[in-house]
Design a protein around this motif. Structure first.
Motif, PDB file in Angstrom:
ATOM      1  N   ASN A 146      -6.029  11.764  -0.490  1.00  0.00           N
ATOM      2  CA  ASN A 146      -5.408  10.423  -0.422  1.00  0.00           C
ATOM      3  C   ASN A 146      -6.057   9.428  -1.376  1.00  0.00           C
ATOM      4  OD1 ASN A 146      -3.826  11.454   1.539  1.00  0.00           O
ATOM      5  ND2 ASN A 146      -4.492  10.078   3.170  1.00  0.00           N
ATOM      6  N   VAL A 163      -6.198  -2.315  -7.531  1.00  0.00           N
ATOM      7  CA  VAL A 163      -5.373  -3.472  -7.903  1.00  0.00           C
ATOM      8  C   VAL A 163      -6.199  -4.334  -8.862  1.00  0.00           C
ATOM      9  CG1 VAL A 163      -4.361  -5.624  -7.058  1.00  0.00           C
ATOM     10  CG2 VAL A 163      -3.961  -3.499  -5.809  1.00  0.00           C
ATOM     11  N   TYR A 187      -7.397   1.417  -2.765  1.00  0.00           N
ATOM     12  CA  TYR A 187      -6.167   0.776  -3.252  1.00  0.00           C
ATOM     13  C   TYR A 187      -6.464  -0.641  -3.741  1.00  0.00           C
ATOM     14  CZ  TYR A 187      -1.365  -0.971  -3.315  1.00  0.00           C
ATOM     15  OH  TYR A 187      -0.166  -1.535  -3.695  1.00  0.00           O
ATOM     16  N   ALA A 188      -7.115  -1.438  -2.866  1.00  0.00           N
ATOM     17  CA  ALA A 188      -7.382  -2.843  -3.212  1.00  0.00           C
ATOM     18  C   ALA A 188      -8.259  -2.925  -4.466  1.00  0.00           C
ATOM     19  CB  ALA A 188      -8.046  -3.552  -2.042  1.00  0.00           C
ATOM     20  N   SER A 213       0.474  -0.523  -9.167  1.00  0.00           N
ATOM     21  CA  SER A 213       1.130  -1.699  -8.562  1.00  0.00           C
ATOM     22  C   SER A 213       0.966  -2.917  -9.468  1.00  0.00           C
ATOM     23  CB  SER A 213       0.555  -1.980  -7.169  1.00  0.00           C
ATOM     24  OG  SER A 213      -0.728  -2.560  -7.247  1.00  0.00           O
ATOM     25  N   GLU A 262       3.250  -2.535  -0.762  1.00  0.00           N
ATOM     26  CA  GLU A 262       4.131  -2.546  -1.937  1.00  0.00           C
ATOM     27  C   GLU A 262       5.559  -2.917  -1.549  1.00  0.00           C
ATOM     28  OE1 GLU A 262       3.580   1.128  -4.053  1.00  0.00           O
ATOM     29  OE2 GLU A 262       1.493   0.649  -4.496  1.00  0.00           O
ATOM     30  N   ASP A 272     -11.961   1.205   0.404  1.00  0.00           N
ATOM     31  CA  ASP A 272     -10.640   0.601   0.207  1.00  0.00           C
ATOM     32  C   ASP A 272     -10.243   0.770  -1.259  1.00  0.00           C
ATOM     33  OD1 ASP A 272      -8.320  -0.793   0.386  1.00  0.00           O
ATOM     34  OD2 ASP A 272      -9.184  -2.628   1.202  1.00  0.00           O
ATOM     35  N   THR A 302      -2.685  -6.898  -1.891  1.00  0.00           N
ATOM     36  CA  THR A 302      -2.495  -6.726  -0.447  1.00  0.00           C
ATOM     37  C   THR A 302      -2.481  -8.049   0.316  1.00  0.00           C
ATOM     38  OG1 THR A 302      -4.863  -6.469  -0.105  1.00  0.00           O
ATOM     39  CG2 THR A 302      -3.621  -4.459  -0.507  1.00  0.00           C
ATOM     40  N   GLU A 344     -10.213  10.609   3.594  1.00  0.00           N
ATOM     41  CA  GLU A 344      -9.410  10.404   4.797  1.00  0.00           C
ATOM     42  C   GLU A 344      -8.709  11.680   5.246  1.00  0.00           C
ATOM     43  OE1 GLU A 344      -6.074   7.845   4.011  1.00  0.00           O
ATOM     44  OE2 GLU A 344      -6.024   7.121   6.065  1.00  0.00           O
ATOM     45  N   TRP A 387      -4.311   9.135  -4.708  1.00  0.00           N
ATOM     46  CA  TRP A 387      -3.051   8.385  -4.777  1.00  0.00           C
ATOM     47  C   TRP A 387      -3.251   6.923  -4.441  1.00  0.00           C
ATOM     48  CZ3 TRP A 387      -0.149  10.607  -7.888  1.00  0.00           C
ATOM     49  CH2 TRP A 387      -0.151  12.004  -7.995  1.00  0.00           C
ATOM     50  N   ASN A 388      -4.190   6.616  -3.546  1.00  0.00           N
ATOM     51  CA  ASN A 388      -4.463   5.206  -3.278  1.00  0.00           C
ATOM     52  C   ASN A 388      -4.967   4.517  -4.542  1.00  0.00           C
ATOM     53  OD1 ASN A 388      -3.660   4.878  -0.615  1.00  0.00           O
ATOM     54  ND2 ASN A 388      -5.604   5.605   0.206  1.00  0.00           N
ATOM     55  N   LYS A 424      -1.946   4.433  -7.102  1.00  0.00           N
ATOM     56  CA  LYS A 424      -0.889   3.483  -6.712  1.00  0.00           C
ATOM     57  C   LYS A 424      -1.368   2.030  -6.806  1.00  0.00           C
ATOM     58  CE  LYS A 424       2.070   6.413  -4.013  1.00  0.00           C
ATOM     59  NZ  LYS A 424       2.788   6.613  -2.762  1.00  0.00           N
ATOM     60  N   GLY A 425      -2.617   1.788  -6.450  1.00  0.00           N
ATOM     61  CA  GLY A 425      -3.159   0.438  -6.591  1.00  0.00           C
ATOM     62  C   GLY A 425      -3.126  -0.002  -8.041  1.00  0.00           C
ATOM     63  N   ASN A 448      -0.663   1.271   2.503  1.00  0.00           N
ATOM     64  CA  ASN A 448      -0.574   0.644   1.183  1.00  0.00           C
ATOM     65  C   ASN A 448       0.861   0.621   0.653  1.00  0.00           C
ATOM     66  OD1 ASN A 448      -3.318   0.067   1.043  1.00  0.00           O
ATOM     67  ND2 ASN A 448      -3.793   2.143   0.366  1.00  0.00           N
ATOM     68  N   MET A 479      -2.313   5.662   2.853  1.00  0.00           N
ATOM     69  CA  MET A 479      -1.275   5.667   1.808  1.00  0.00           C
ATOM     70  C   MET A 479      -0.022   4.974   2.322  1.00  0.00           C
ATOM     71  SD  MET A 479      -1.789   9.382   0.094  1.00  0.00           S
ATOM     72  CE  MET A 479      -0.221   9.391  -0.716  1.00  0.00           C
TER      73      MET A 479
END
Lengths: 313, 224
Positions: free
Chosen positions: A162, A136, A132-133, A173, B160, A130, B135, A116, A165-166, A169-170, B156, B153
C-alpha cells in the motif's frame, strides 16, 4: 508396543509444541520484518528490539526477505514457540492478512509497523507513516522545481504494498494538475537500489530528455542517481526519494538528490513496543490505524535532520 | 490365530495413529475461512456516495461547529497552541494540522487560480479555485476517522473524491465572482504548529455563496 509409544510421543509433540510460556518467565516479543536487505528496515527492527528490551522483554528478529511464504513460516514458528506479542512489518498488504490473523486467533497481539495490512481486525494496531500526505508535499515541490513543465519518470516500489500506491497517488494528486508536466515512464523497481539503477538506465535510453524522477523510496532514488551519473545527466535530472535513509540524507545535503521524505522509524518502532507493553499490562483499546506524519527534507531544512529522524537539541 | 489377530490389531492401531498424525499436520498447514467472511471483508465502500454525503450533508449540518476565520485569526495571535488545541484536527500526529473555517467578505482580487476576499480592514484570505488537492478538505472537520477504513488507500481515495467534487461542484460557483462582490464560505486550511501564518494559507472552499445586501449587513454585525 514400542511403535505405539513412539507414535504417541510424536502426537504429544504435535499438540504440545504450541504451549505458551509461563507467567513467571520474561515475555517474548517476535519482530517480524519484511526485509533486512534495506538499512531502513534494519533500523526499524533494531529500534523495536532495543525499546522492547528496555521495557524488560526478550526479543527475536525474523527476516521475511520480502517473501510472504517465508513470513508465514516465521509467524507460525512464533506462535508455536509461544511468543507473547508480534511487532510486524508485513510483506504484502493483502497476503499478510492471513498471517497476522493466525497470530490474533492464537491470542497473540500483533502491532504492525510502517507497512499496512488491509484489515482492521487482523492486527491489534497498525502504526503507519502518512505516506500520502507527505507525497502531496513532495508533488508540490517537484512541480515547482520543474517549473510545472517537462517530461518526468516515476519508479514505483513493490506493487502489492500500500505504501507504493499511497506515495504514488499523493504525488499524482498534485502533479497531474499540470498538463505540461508529462510522465513518460512509470516502472516498478521493488524498492531495490540495483533494480532501480537498471530501470533508470532503460528509461534514459528511451527518454533521454527527462527533467525529473520521482522514486518510491530512497534506495531507488540512489540507484536512479547512479544511472544518471553513468549517463552523464546528473545535472539535468532532479531526483526525489522517500524514507530519510542515511545515504539519501547525505545526498540531499550535497545536492545529489533534491529531496526525501523523512519517515520516523524509531518513533514507529518504539510506539509499537510501548503498545505491546501496554497490552501486557491490560490495555485493550488501541487506535486501529495510527498514521505518523512524515516531513519533507530539502537542502533548506536538512540541518534539522539526521538519518532516520530529527536532530535532537 | 490369536497371534494373527494381535498383529492385525497392532497394524490397525498403527494406521489409526498415522491417520491422526496426517490429519493433524494437514489441519495445521491449511487455513480455512468461510466464503461469506471473505466476501464481507472485501465488500467495497461506495466512495462516491460517502464523499457526496460528507460534502453536501455532513459539512452543512456541522457548520455551526466550525470556527469563524476572524475568531481564529484573533485566537492564533493571543494563544496559538490553545487555538490549535481548540479548533484544529489532524489524522496523523505531526506539525501540520487543519482547520475548518467559516467566513464572509468582499472579493478584492481574482485570477485563474485564486480569489482573495477581505472582511473590513483585516488581511485578505486566499480561496483556491484551481489547485484543489491534499487532505485538508477531508481532515479539517474531524468528521472522518482513518480507523473506519480497512486500508489507507481507500481513505486517501476518499480525499481525492472530495477534492474532485469540490472542483466540479463548488469551484464553478466562483466563476462569476468579480471584485466588489460579497461572498460567504466554509473552507479547509492547513497550518503548521511551528509557523501558523494565516495570511499565507490557502483555503479550500467546501461551501461558497454570493451574499446579497441583507446577508452582508448581518455578517458585518457579526464581524464587529
Amino acid at each position: 508396543m514400542n511403535h505405539l509409544k513412539v507414535w504417541a510421543l510424536l502426537l504429544l509433540l504435535c499438540f504440545g509444541c504450541g504451549g505458551r510460556n509461563k507467567d513467571n518467565q520474561k515475555k517474548q516479543i517476535a519482530i517480524v520484518v519484511s526485509t533486512l536487505n534495506n538499512p531502513w528496515f534494519v533500523f526499524l527492527a533494531e529500534s523495536a528490539a532495543e525499546k522492547a528490551q528496555a521495557l524488560g522483554y526478550t526479543t527475536k528478529i525474523f527476516d521475511s526477505q520480502n517473501n510472504t511464504a517465508l513470513e508465514t513460516d516465521h509467524l507460525e514458528n512464533a506462535i508455536a514457540a509461544g511468543f507473547d506479542a508480534i511487532l510486524f512489518n508485513p510483506t504484502d498488504a493483502e497476503g499478510s492478512v492471513v498471517n497476522a490473523t493466525k497470530a490474533m486467533e492464537a491470542n497473540i497481539p500483533v502491532f504492525c509497523m510502517d507497512r499496512e495490512i488491509n484489515s482492521r481486525s487482523a492486527a491489534t494496531s497498525q502504526i503507519l507513516s502518512d505516506s500520502y500526505a507527505a507525497c502531496v508535499q513532495l508533488g508540490e515541490l517537484f512541480a515547482n522545481d520543474l517549473e510545472r513543465r517537462g517530461n518526468y519518470a516515476e519508479i514505483l516500489g513493490i506493487v502489492s504494498d500500500n505504501n507504493t500506491w499511497n506515495r504514488s497517488k499523493g504525488f499524482h494528486s498534485v502533479v497531474d494538475n499540470f498538463p505540461n508536466l508529462k510522465m513518460v515512464a512509470q516502472q516498478s523497481a521493488d524498492f531495490d537500489r540495483n533494480k532501480a539503477m537498471e530501470v533508470m538506465e532503460s528509461i534514459l535510453q528511451g527518454h533521454p530528455d527527462i527533467k525529473g524522477v520521482f522514486c518510491g523510496n530512497d534506495a531507488m532514488a540512489m540507484g536512479a542517481y547512479q544511472a544518471t551519473v553513468a549517463a552523464g545527466k546528473q545535472d539535468q535530472i532532479k531526483i526525489y526519494g522517500f524514507d530519510g535513509a542515511e545515504d539519501a540524507v547525505h545526498a540531499v545535503a550535497d545536492g545529489r538528490i533534491q529531496a526525501t521524505a523523512m519517515q520516523f522509524p524509531k518513533v514507529i518502532a518504539e510506539k509499537a513496543a510501548k503498545f505491546a507493553d501496554a497490552y501486557f499490562k491490560g490495555e485493550r483499546t488501541f487506535r486501529k490505524k495510527l498514521p505518523i506524519a512524515v516531513d519533507v527534507v530539502t537542502q533548506e531544512n536538512i540541518n534539522q535532520y539526521i538519518a532516520y529522524g530529527k536532530k535532537t537539541k | 490365530m490369536a497371534k494373527k489377530l494381535s498383529n492385525m490389531m497392532k497394524r490397525g492401531l498403527k494406521y489409526i495413529f498415522m491417520a491422526l498424525i496426517g490429519a493433524t499436520l494437514i489441519y495445521h498447514s491449511v487455513y480455512f475461512k468461510s466464503l461469506q467472511r471473505v466476501k464481507a471483508s472485501v465488500k467495497e465502500l461506495n466512495i462516491d456516495s460517502y464523499a457526496k454525503n460528507y460534502l453536501f450533508k455532513l459539512i452543512p449540518n456541522a457548520k455551526s461547529e466550525f470556527v469563524d476565520i476572524t475568531l481564529l485569526r484573533r485566537a492564533l495571535v493571543e494563544n496559538a497552541s490553545q487555538a490549535f488545541a481548540s479548533y484544529s484536527h489532524a489524522v496523523s500526529d505531526g506539525d501540520l494540522r487543519y482547520f475548518m473555517v467559516t467566513g464572509a467578505g468582499v472579493v478584492v482580487q481574482t485570477d485563474s487560480d485564486y480569489i482573495w476576499s477581505r472582511s473590513d480592514t483585516k488581511p485578505a484570505v486566499k480561496l483556491a479555485t484551481k489547485y484543489i488537492y491534499g487532505t485538508a478538505a477531508r481532515d479539517a472537520a474531524g468528521l472522518i476517522a482513518v480507523d473506519s477504513f480497512d486500508n489507507t488507500m481507500v481513505f486517501n481515495e476518499l480525499s481525492e473524491k472530495i477534492n474532485e467534487l469540490v472542483r466540479k461542484e463548488i469551484v464553478p460557483i466562483s466563476e462569476n465572482f468579480k471584485p466588489g462582490d460579497s461572498l460567504r464560505f466554509t473552507g479547509a486550511l492547513g497550518l503548521s504548529t511551528k509557523a501558523p501564518q494565516l495570511t499565507e494559507a490557502t483555503i479550500i472552499p467546501l461551501q461558497l455563496e454570493r451574499l446579497e445586501a441583507n446577508d452582508k449587513k448581518d455578517q458585518d454585525v457579526r464581524d464587529r
